[in-house]
Design an enzyme around this catalytic site. Structure first.
Site, PDB file in Angstrom:
ATOM      1  CB  CYS A 173     -30.367  -6.033  22.050  1.00 28.12           C
ATOM      2  SG  CYS A 173     -29.325  -7.623  21.635  1.00 28.12           S
ATOM      3  NE  ARG A 178     -34.469  -3.790  25.724  1.00 30.96           N
ATOM      4  CZ  ARG A 178     -35.717  -3.899  25.574  1.00 30.96           C
ATOM      5  NH1 ARG A 178     -36.591  -3.401  26.268  1.00 30.96           N
ATOM      6  NH2 ARG A 178     -36.178  -4.547  24.249  1.00 30.96           N
ATOM      7  CD1 TRP A 192     -28.466 -11.404  27.463  1.00 28.70           C
ATOM      8  CD2 TRP A 192     -29.218 -12.408  25.534  1.00 28.70           C
ATOM      9  NE1 TRP A 192     -28.770 -12.814  27.849  1.00 28.70           N
ATOM     10  CE2 TRP A 192     -29.522 -13.370  27.062  1.00 28.70           C
ATOM     11  CE3 TRP A 192     -30.098 -12.890  24.371  1.00 28.70           C
ATOM     12  CZ2 TRP A 192     -29.884 -14.615  26.844  1.00 28.70           C
ATOM     13  CZ3 TRP A 192     -30.452 -14.064  24.517  1.00 28.70           C
ATOM     14  CH2 TRP A 192     -30.466 -14.998  25.441  1.00 28.70           C
ATOM     15  CG  ASN A 250     -33.793  -6.101  20.469  1.00 28.74           C
ATOM     16  OD1 ASN A 250     -33.213  -7.216  20.509  1.00 28.74           O
ATOM     17  ND2 ASN A 250     -34.646  -5.725  21.095  1.00 28.74           N
ATOM     18  N   GLY A 251     -33.113  -8.433  18.069  1.00 23.14           N
ATOM     19  CA  GLY A 251     -33.781  -9.535  17.452  1.00 23.14           C
ATOM     20  C   GLY A 251     -33.024 -10.519  16.752  1.00 23.14           C
ATOM     21  CD  GLU A 282     -40.671 -16.424  40.992  1.00 24.92           C
ATOM     22  OE1 GLU A 282     -40.627 -16.993  40.124  1.00 24.92           O
ATOM     23  OE2 GLU A 282     -40.176 -15.141  40.985  1.00 24.92           O
ATOM     24  CE  LYS A 341     -36.869 -14.251  40.831  1.00 26.22           C
ATOM     25  NZ  LYS A 341     -38.024 -14.286  39.937  1.00 26.22           N
ATOM     26  CD  GLU A 371     -34.141 -15.072  37.424  1.00 24.81           C
ATOM     27  OE1 GLU A 371     -34.823 -14.881  38.203  1.00 24.81           O
ATOM     28  OE2 GLU A 371     -34.434 -14.472  36.245  1.00 24.81           O
ATOM     29  CG  HIS A 429     -43.124 -40.470  44.753  1.00 27.92           C
ATOM     30  ND1 HIS A 429     -43.619 -41.782  44.681  1.00 27.92           N
ATOM     31  CD2 HIS A 429     -43.894 -39.430  45.324  1.00 27.92           C
ATOM     32  CE1 HIS A 429     -44.830 -41.779  45.508  1.00 27.92           C
ATOM     33  NE2 HIS A 429     -45.081 -40.422  45.734  1.00 27.92           N
ATOM     34  CE  LYS A 444     -37.535  -6.912  34.579  1.00 23.81           C
ATOM     35  NZ  LYS A 444     -37.647  -7.867  35.723  1.00 23.81           N
TER      36      LYS A 444
HETATM   37  C1  AGP Z   1     -37.674 -13.898  36.208  1.00 33.61           C
HETATM   38  O1  AGP Z   1     -37.049 -13.470  37.449  1.00 33.61           O
HETATM   39  C2  AGP Z   1     -36.974 -13.995  35.123  1.00 33.61           C
HETATM   40  N1  AGP Z   1     -36.253 -12.776  34.916  1.00 33.61           N
HETATM   41  C3  AGP Z   1     -37.574 -14.505  33.875  1.00 33.61           C
HETATM   42  O2  AGP Z   1     -37.834 -15.764  34.115  1.00 33.61           O
HETATM   43  C4  AGP Z   1     -39.016 -13.790  33.132  1.00 33.61           C
HETATM   44  O3  AGP Z   1     -40.088 -13.946  34.384  1.00 33.61           O
HETATM   45  C5  AGP Z   1     -39.339 -14.417  31.931  1.00 33.61           C
HETATM   46  O4  AGP Z   1     -38.438 -14.179  31.135  1.00 33.61           O
HETATM   47  C6  AGP Z   1     -40.823 -13.941  31.499  1.00 33.61           C
HETATM   48  O5  AGP Z   1     -40.619 -12.610  31.529  1.00 33.61           O
HETATM   49  P1  AGP Z   1     -42.076 -11.555  31.363  1.00 33.61           P
HETATM   50  O6  AGP Z   1     -42.952 -11.698  32.376  1.00 33.61           O
HETATM   51  O7  AGP Z   1     -41.576 -10.301  31.008  1.00 33.61           O
HETATM   52  O8  AGP Z   1     -42.841 -12.118  30.017  1.00 33.61           O
END
Ligand code: AGP
Length: 609
Positions: A2, A27, A75, A99-100, A484, A488, A491, A507, A604
């Site tokens: 948010c 956000r 969000w 927000n929250g 990672e 990517k 996502e 395994h 984000k």
């Molecule tokens: C990464 O591509 C993601 N958007 C997500 O996993 C992110 O890394 C995670 O939410 C942690 O965020 P931060 O590094 O801002 O704490």
């Protein structure tokens, strides 16, 4: 999670609100809305589901006017994505954006319903605004006092801004576990959840602290701390350029951020390499360096991409510095009873510095007897930075794409410098530190080199974009890179991807292998290459389709595609090998036509647990 923007000015602020809230869309982008107080002292509210561009369309011919207003991009947490659940929410003369999460909103809602309040949404936010109204009506006192009384009843982490038609020249902002900043203008002031929203208007910011309540008027701001005393908070002059938040020649922020990595790493190294030989962290005091001398264990906690960076560093801490290191996902760390190792030092990693899971873990760690704590973070002034004993900024520059890229490689850069520094402090000699400095200096050039091979990656992406599942494999320090790479891809392209340590395939996951599941393997030419080659054979003999990223010579059977990675020093191979995987995910998503910078269901920074 948010975005909030608010302004109290002497001019019409509709364009400002729309432009600024659009910049906070990273956000959350399920729905957005705004409210103004018009010349007749009434609220004008416009809300809609979908992206801010929809809100802009909806406001276009309305000739809206207001000198004070709030805007929000959502969000969804409490309640589905709908116009009714979109902020701002209103109770009589009070409007709010929030927000929250309010954890006890259900009980409060029942209570307020008994007092006669009618709810038009499923949100916890509407609970807050009715509670404020009820408190004010009950005591007949100011909205500020009603706010103080209401906050005692609210449980959870939140930030909010309210405005009031009974006093239309002031905003009230509350910051509790979720960030808010005040942007200082001339004869006008602003509030936002992130400076990005305000950079085209001001460079002077106040970061509200945990528990602060601010009264923001055009000419002045007054801040009360959690003990209700008036406090002066430091005004910070931001060095972030407005240009940084533009896409420039790139189609997406993610693309821009991938290509920015050589510069981001150079900025991370800048002013920290003494005579280009040793490492200096001026941010760390002498006391901290003493702690490094005595620590016997490192505990790192993080989420998502930051967690993967921590996993790479575990390998460095143990193999280079001979320090046992444990890494845990923040939400797990906070969910169990912990046994803390002797002389253990606590590190959090975060791009945003606002990730609720990581913040909670930090707060818990403070009660557990760690030697000290440090955050490695990209956002100066963020909650993690404020609440940690020590901070090393990653200096990646603002990262807007929801999928983290440059924050990952700069985190790894800082972590490798930290490992080198700790080795020197502990071993009282700096030959390893000097060697690492030399390699880190070369790293940006190496990355420039691999970025030039983008056409080859585009070609691979064209072959893979229609696939439904993929497997990523890596061994030792390449296993987090496989994780990672898979993250990517998931996502931004919505392709299901799993990562395994290469040796683990036999395994169980080997049962999945057929020509429909491409396997991506990162395999630098090091002491492990022969083992990885055996794994490749196992896959080949079962008809698997393999894409290898390696600098080693390979026996190219018909199902194997080799992307020849330029040579890189072994120690920095994890930082280097993630670059082609970032590009691969990006070009696959581009071919699929997904919303790369704002993938579905994500935000984000995740400021709720
Ligand atoms: C990464 O591509 C993601 N958007 C997500 O996993 C992110 O890394 C995670 O939410 C942690 O965020 P931060 O590094 O801002 O704490």
């Amino acid at each position: 999670m948010c975005g909030i923007v608010a302004a109290v000015t002497q001019r019409n602020i509709i364009d400002f609100l729309l432009e600024s809230i659009q910049r906070l869309e990273y956000r959350g982008y399920d729905s957005s809305g705004l409210a103004l107080i018009n010349k007749n002292n009434n609220f004008i509210r416009v809300r809609c589901i979908g992206k801010v561009s929809q809100l802009i369309k909806k406001t276009k011919n309305k000739k809206l006017f207001g000198k004070i207003g709030l805007a929000h991009t959502r969000w969804a947490t409490h309640g589905k994505v709908s116009e009714e659940n979109t902020h701002p929410h209103i109770s009589s003369h009070i409007a709010i954006v929030h927000n929250g999460i309010i954890e006890n909103s259900f009980q409060l809602r029942l209570f307020l319903e008994k007092q006669g309040y009618i709810f038009y949404s499923d949100t916890d936010t509407e609970v807050i605004v009715h509670l404020l109204h009820w408190e004010q009506k009950k005591t007949g006192k100011s909205l500020l006092e009603a706010m103080h009384n209401s906050l005692i009843r609210l449980h959870g982490n939140y930030s909010m801004v309210v405005m009031d038609t009974h006093n239309s020249s002031r905003l009230i902002a509350v910051c509790s576990g979720s960030p808010l900043i005040i942007g200082l203008g001339i004869g006008e002031n602003f509030i936002a959840s992130d400076q990005i929203a305000l950079l085209n208007i001001t460079k002077r910011f106040i970061y509200l602290k945990e528990g602060d309540i601010a009264i923001v008027q055009p000419e002045q701001t007054q801040i009360f701390n959690k003990h209700n005393s008036i406090v002066q908070r430091k005004i910070i002059q931001s060095d972030v350029q407005y240009e940084c938040v533009k896409k420039g020649k790139y189609k997406h922020y993610m693309e821009k951020e991938i290509y920015e990595q050589p510069t981001s790493i150079r900025n991370t190294l800048k002013h920290r390499l003494k005579n280009n030989k040793t490492i200096d962290f001026p941010e760390l005091g002498v006391q901290e360096k003493n702690i490094f001398l005595h620590l016997e264990h490192i505990q790192i906690v993080a989420c998502g991409t930051s967690y993967h960076a921590a996993m790479v560093s575990k390998h460095w801490f143990e193999s280079i510095a001979n320090i046992p290191c444990d890494v845990e996902v923040a939400s797990e760390f906070s969910s169990r009873k912990l046994a803390v190792r002797k002389k253990s030092f606590f590190i959090t990693l975060s791009q945003s510095g606002e990730t609720a899971d990581t913040l909670t873990a930090l707060r818990i760690s403070k009660k557990l007897g760690y030697l000290g704590n440090l955050t490695i973070c990209n956002m100066k002034g963020s909650s993690l930075v404020q609440e940690s004993d020590n901070c090393l900024l990653t200096k990646a520059g603002i990262e807007i794409g929801v999928a983290s890229t440059k924050s990952f490689t700069t985190q790894l850069t800082v972590l490798l410098m930290l490992v080198a520094k700790i080795v020197s402090i502990k071993q009282k000699k700096n030959d390893i530190e000097k060697k690492i400095v030399k390699i880190l200096n070369i790293l940006p050039y190496r990355i420039e080199e691999i970025l030039k091979k983008n056409q080859e990656i585009k070609n691979i992406a064209k072959k893979l974009y229609h696939t439904k599942n993929m497997i990523f494999l890596g061994r030792r320090d390449q296993y987090p890179i496989a994780m990672e790479g898979a993250l990517k891809l998931k996502e931004i392209s919505y392709i299901h991807a799993e990562a395994y340590p290469s040796g683990e395939l036999k395994h169980g996951p080997l049962a999945l292998i057929d020509k429909n599941i491409p396997i991506i393997i990162t395999a630098p030419n090091n002491s492990l290459i022969e083992k990885t080659k055996k794994n490749i054979q196992e896959i080949c003999s079962r008809g698997g389709l393999i894409y290898i990223f390696s600098d080693a010579e390979m026996n190219l059977e018909k199902n194997i595609t080799l992307f020849k990675v330029p040579y890189v020093e072994e120690i920095i191979a994890p930082i280097f090998y993630i670059i082609p995987l970032q590009l691969l995910a990006y070009y696959i998503a581009l071919s699929k036509g997904t919303n790369i910078d704002q993938p579905r269901n994500l935000a984000k920074s995740v400021t709720v647990e």
